[in-house]
Design a protein around this motif. Sequence first.
Motif, PDB file in Angstrom:
ATOM      1  N   GLU A 145       0.834  -1.198   0.000  1.00 63.42           N
ATOM      2  CA  GLU A 145       0.000   0.000   0.000  1.00 63.42           C
ATOM      3  C   GLU A 145       0.873   1.253   0.000  1.00 63.42           C
ATOM      4  O   GLU A 145       0.715   2.181  -0.799  1.00 63.42           O
ATOM      5  N   ASP A 149       1.555   4.043  -2.908  1.00 64.98           N
ATOM      6  CA  ASP A 149       1.394   5.467  -2.587  1.00 64.98           C
ATOM      7  C   ASP A 149       2.608   6.251  -3.040  1.00 64.98           C
ATOM      8  O   ASP A 149       2.495   7.306  -3.664  1.00 64.98           O
ATOM      9  N   GLU A 159      -2.800  13.122 -10.585  1.00 63.72           N
ATOM     10  CA  GLU A 159      -3.418  12.582  -9.379  1.00 63.72           C
ATOM     11  C   GLU A 159      -4.778  11.962  -9.638  1.00 63.72           C
ATOM     12  O   GLU A 159      -5.751  12.204  -8.935  1.00 63.72           O
TER      13      GLU A 159
ATOM     14  N   GLN B 728      -2.237  21.319 -13.323  1.00 64.95           N
ATOM     15  CA  GLN B 728      -3.303  20.544 -12.726  1.00 64.95           C
ATOM     16  C   GLN B 728      -4.608  21.330 -12.740  1.00 64.95           C
ATOM     17  O   GLN B 728      -5.666  20.811 -13.045  1.00 64.95           O
ATOM     18  N   LEU B 731      -5.907  21.300 -16.135  1.00 65.87           N
ATOM     19  CA  LEU B 731      -6.458  19.994 -16.476  1.00 65.87           C
ATOM     20  C   LEU B 731      -7.829  19.808 -15.845  1.00 65.87           C
ATOM     21  O   LEU B 731      -8.744  19.277 -16.464  1.00 65.87           O
ATOM     22  N   LYS B 741     -13.018  11.927 -16.734  1.00 67.57           N
ATOM     23  CA  LYS B 741     -11.995  11.786 -15.696  1.00 67.57           C
ATOM     24  C   LYS B 741     -11.294  10.457 -15.907  1.00 67.57           C
ATOM     25  O   LYS B 741     -11.721   9.443 -15.387  1.00 67.57           O
ATOM     26  N   PRO B 757      -4.328   3.711   4.031  1.00 72.45           N
ATOM     27  CA  PRO B 757      -3.428   4.755   3.562  1.00 72.45           C
ATOM     28  C   PRO B 757      -3.351   4.825   2.051  1.00 72.45           C
ATOM     29  O   PRO B 757      -2.933   3.900   1.394  1.00 72.45           O
ATOM     30  N   ARG B 758      -3.791   5.881   1.530  1.00 68.86           N
ATOM     31  CA  ARG B 758      -3.608   6.184   0.111  1.00 68.86           C
ATOM     32  C   ARG B 758      -3.594   7.685   0.042  1.00 68.86           C
ATOM     33  O   ARG B 758      -4.203   8.363   0.864  1.00 68.86           O
ATOM     34  N   ASN B 759      -2.892   8.173  -0.942  1.00 63.84           N
ATOM     35  CA  ASN B 759      -2.797   9.614  -0.960  1.00 63.84           C
ATOM     36  C   ASN B 759      -3.997  10.287  -1.578  1.00 63.84           C
ATOM     37  O   ASN B 759      -4.143  11.480  -1.545  1.00 63.84           O
ATOM     38  N   ASP B 788     -10.575  14.871  -8.561  1.00 61.10           N
ATOM     39  CA  ASP B 788      -9.740  14.059  -7.676  1.00 61.10           C
ATOM     40  C   ASP B 788      -8.355  14.689  -7.572  1.00 61.10           C
ATOM     41  O   ASP B 788      -7.365  14.121  -7.954  1.00 61.10           O
ATOM     42  N   VAL B 790      -6.810  16.329  -4.881  1.00 61.29           N
ATOM     43  CA  VAL B 790      -6.361  16.797  -3.576  1.00 61.29           C
ATOM     44  C   VAL B 790      -4.847  16.701  -3.503  1.00 61.29           C
ATOM     45  O   VAL B 790      -4.274  15.659  -3.800  1.00 61.29           O
ATOM     46  N   PRO B 791      -4.203  17.761  -3.160  1.00 61.59           N
ATOM     47  CA  PRO B 791      -2.747  17.728  -3.093  1.00 61.59           C
ATOM     48  C   PRO B 791      -2.282  16.752  -2.016  1.00 61.59           C
ATOM     49  O   PRO B 791      -3.016  16.403  -1.111  1.00 61.59           O
ATOM     50  N   GLU B 792      -0.987  16.396  -2.159  1.00 56.72           N
ATOM     51  CA  GLU B 792      -0.499  15.320  -1.329  1.00 56.72           C
ATOM     52  C   GLU B 792      -0.272  15.718   0.122  1.00 56.72           C
ATOM     53  O   GLU B 792       0.025  14.886   0.950  1.00 56.72           O
ATOM     54  N   TYR B 796      -3.450  11.147   5.025  1.00 58.40           N
ATOM     55  CA  TYR B 796      -4.532  10.276   4.608  1.00 58.40           C
ATOM     56  C   TYR B 796      -5.216   9.553   5.762  1.00 58.40           C
ATOM     57  O   TYR B 796      -6.247   8.988   5.607  1.00 58.40           O
TER      58      TYR B 796
END
Lengths: 186, 845
Positions: A145, A149, A159, B728, B731, B741, B757-759, B788, B790-792, B796
């Motif tokens: 995971e 990421d 993104e 971005q 885009l 999308k 957990p994913r960004n 989609d 959202v900045p990093e 999360y």
Amino acid sequence: MGTSNSVKNFTEEELRHYRKLTVFTKNEILHVYEKFQSLGTKDEPLDKDSKISREVMYNLKELRVNPFRDRIVTVFSSRGDGSLTFEDFLDMMSVFSVKSPREVKAEYAFRIYDFDEDDYIGYEDIKELVNRQTGEETLTAMDLERLIDNIYDESDIDEDGTISYPEFENIVENCPELIHRFRFRL
Amino acid sequence: MVLTNSQMEYILHLFLEEVNTHPNRRKGAATSKVNAFIALLPSKQPIDRQMSRRSTTAKKRAIARNNKIHPSKKDPEMEELEEQGIDVSNLEDEEDVHRVMNAIKQLPCPLAAKRRFRAKLLQKEIKQSSGCCGGSNTNRQNWRKFKIWKKEMSYKLEPWGSWLKNVEGHQGTGVVSYFVFLRWLFFLNLVIFILMLLFVTIPYVAFSNNGYTYVVTGSGVSGMSVASEQTCSPLYQVNVSSDAKTLIQDFLQGSGWMEKTAMFYGFYDSQDLNSFVAGHYSLPLAYLLTSLVILLFSLITMARYTMQSFRENLEDQNEKHQYCNRVFGGWDFALSEEGTAVLKHRSLYKDLAGELAEQRHHEARKNMSSNDKCRLYTIRFFINFMVICILGGSGYLIYWVTDWVTSFLADPNYKTNNDAIVVLLVEFLPSLTITALNGIVPLIFGIVVKAENYTPEFTIKITLIRTVFLRLASLAVLIATIYRIVSCTDKETTCNVGQNACDSLRCWETYVGQNFFKLIVLDFLVKVGVTLGYELPRKILTTKCDAAICKKIGLAEFDIPKNVLDIVYTQTLCWLGFFYAPLIPALATISMFVLFYLKYLSAMYNTNPPEIPYKASKSNNFFMIVLMIAFFLCCLPVGYTMVKLTPSYGCGPFRIYSYMTVCVDATISNFPSWLQTIIGIFTSGSFIIILLVLLSLIIYYTSSKSGARAKMIVMLKEQMIMEGKDKQFLLNRIYELTGEKPGAKKKDNKRPPSNGPRNGPPPSAVKTVNEVHQNGNVSKDNDLTPVDDVPEVVPYNDPDDSTRKTAETAFKREVTPVDWDQVPGDENTNRTTSTVTATNVAFDF
């Protein structure tokens, strides 16, 4: 066997064509042909028109241990049924040759890594990619995971949770190793 | 670097056109279109400027054609070609056709398709072709063939090339970098050896006319005395024993019969060689200059090597893409051996796991409580203190041992009073102590460093630095001890040989050389011993014995840092010793040569790849820096010897000079007077001061320049990030317009439901953003995937907080300086209203 024997199998015209259409020289083409023929057995010798099935292809030295061999065969099979003609084979060797340019390698690498063939390298694709590369030991779900990421952090510029081909090209530019390792020894 | 308005205009213009002309286009087509637009963005272009421009225009043209901005009637093949980005619009001459042919060769499509393109093209060619291409083409082809051949040959002739490949297959790139380094040092030593052999040993051996006939070159130069030489030279005698045991012992120690061979300084004479073709060949001068050239040569090659690896390092220091590099470029497609593949799988796994562990480690460190931190720092402080104590203790031990051995050997009857073995042991005691310390102390360092809780990479480095200090310190102590003996003041006046408390060394340079000779021999024997006596038994034990305990011992690990340090140490000894023992480089060369095969043996059969994934390029630099430090430290004693120490009167090429550099003065004094004046000016103090000032000015200039560049890099990086954000933003507008999308849906479907957990944004955050957009009057289908973007920075694992932050960051982003009112096409398209609304939303938000 041998060179003289192989030359007989092709007309000069054919050889010229292959030379113009691949990155190989005449000798290299003949060498590739020998390699192709070496996949055949005594009972079923191969000539330039025969097709080899997926399973036979796996006997090729480079493919035997390659974790992506099924993808490679699928990608290079011009009929899409997983069988390779000599021309497909030559194509494959040409792409994996040291001489073939970065763009071509990038394109094929993308196709090989795109396991579900949706023109994007998505979450599942990367997971598959990592698991195939690590072999018997697999990363824990948490590590995987986290790894994915990190990969998205680095490469997923828009993104959207997938890596598109332009994004992949960007990766290739920044990862010289990728191209360097994307080759067969001829 | 920020997208200019005109660029954005262009993209938007193309895009709006697209939207207008195909209101009901297929989804897949639009996706590829959007991607094509992404590809158009400046930052997506290759770094190579020229290439980029060409491919951009080709791509633009292809897109333009696709968009039917310039409708043209063409064959389907040609159109297909154009889609691939190949310009086939103006094929006037052979050059063009040739270019397109080459481009076809490099298309990523099956052979059959390529053949089709080619056939079509050839048809065209027939129409326009005019005569044959002529000889220039074949010439070019021949040249190309020659180049390919040359490349292949150099590839084939690369020394140990296939050996290195075998190692790479077995142990990976990290270990290969060790072997490359070893090979490099081998060649360096070979060159040093050849230089010494060509300019010192061969001229002397071949042309010396036995006997002391001096052609004293300098006249009126002070610091030359032939008289004391004549009395002292005969006094320098070596006892040569014929006993076999003693012969071997002498060989190992460089004493006895070895002492009077070309290996050592004392063998050479100070005479000019008359029989040399070009008149006089001044051996002292040759000796001195060759030594200087060797030092300079070493420095330059090292600097070049460092610069090269440094540059490579800078290039692939792409920390930004380290995970991509690992995952996408991890597998070596050339691998074909079963066992190697298994190893590769394992090393990839370890590499990834290790890297992730390091990341976790970093995070854990950040979250450490102050109490833990305090404890950790205390531990570190004590361990560092301990390390310093160990280093000091080792230094003292070496000092004491050398001192004791010297006093033991000072007793004139020591050989008769003691057993030969004891004598040998005592003679080797300083070297043995150093080698033993080098073996044991790093083990202690390796254990204590674990308690310090550093990151794996830093652990390697700090252990290395400590070990380096140990090695250099022990050498320094040895040199200091030797210096004390050599510069002992109580000396007799005629031959400058020590008396009473001082050791009577008739030829102290040879004595120094002998010390380094012993060290090199011992070092070599230890390496052979470790490989054959430790790694091999361990391997046999593991493979032959089935007991659980044997399995647990396992194979030794190929410890790259330790091995690199070993060869750096050998090299240091070579640099230190070559002035006192001109053929020590030969010894070092042989040592490196044998070591290559020994280490090959241990890499291929006896050891496992290192556990810690080893970053070859980074550490290579570090090793080079260590080597450089060692080199400069070596230069000190050698330079001091040349300039400040009085050579022995009874031996060596400098016996008639009071200082070694006097031979240069003597040679200069024979030059014509104008040349002497010029040399005088260049070597005068004032000139050197000016030179120094100039050099420091240049250094200042370059350093300030590099500082400015560093600032520039930071600025450009920031700009790049800004550009990314702009892109971005743009885009997103495009996606909003199309309602498209790409890939987002897929990801949502495919990702496992329990993926913490994913960004990407957590579901709640997405919803909020979507809602906000809906509130902002953006007319859209509800089944569309939300924006989609959202900045990093969003953490999360904290959905509530991230919701707020998402909104905030989304809000902040709208500040990007984009003047949407300036975008053309707003007025002249049907979708104007929608665009404007979207823009307004953006600013009202």
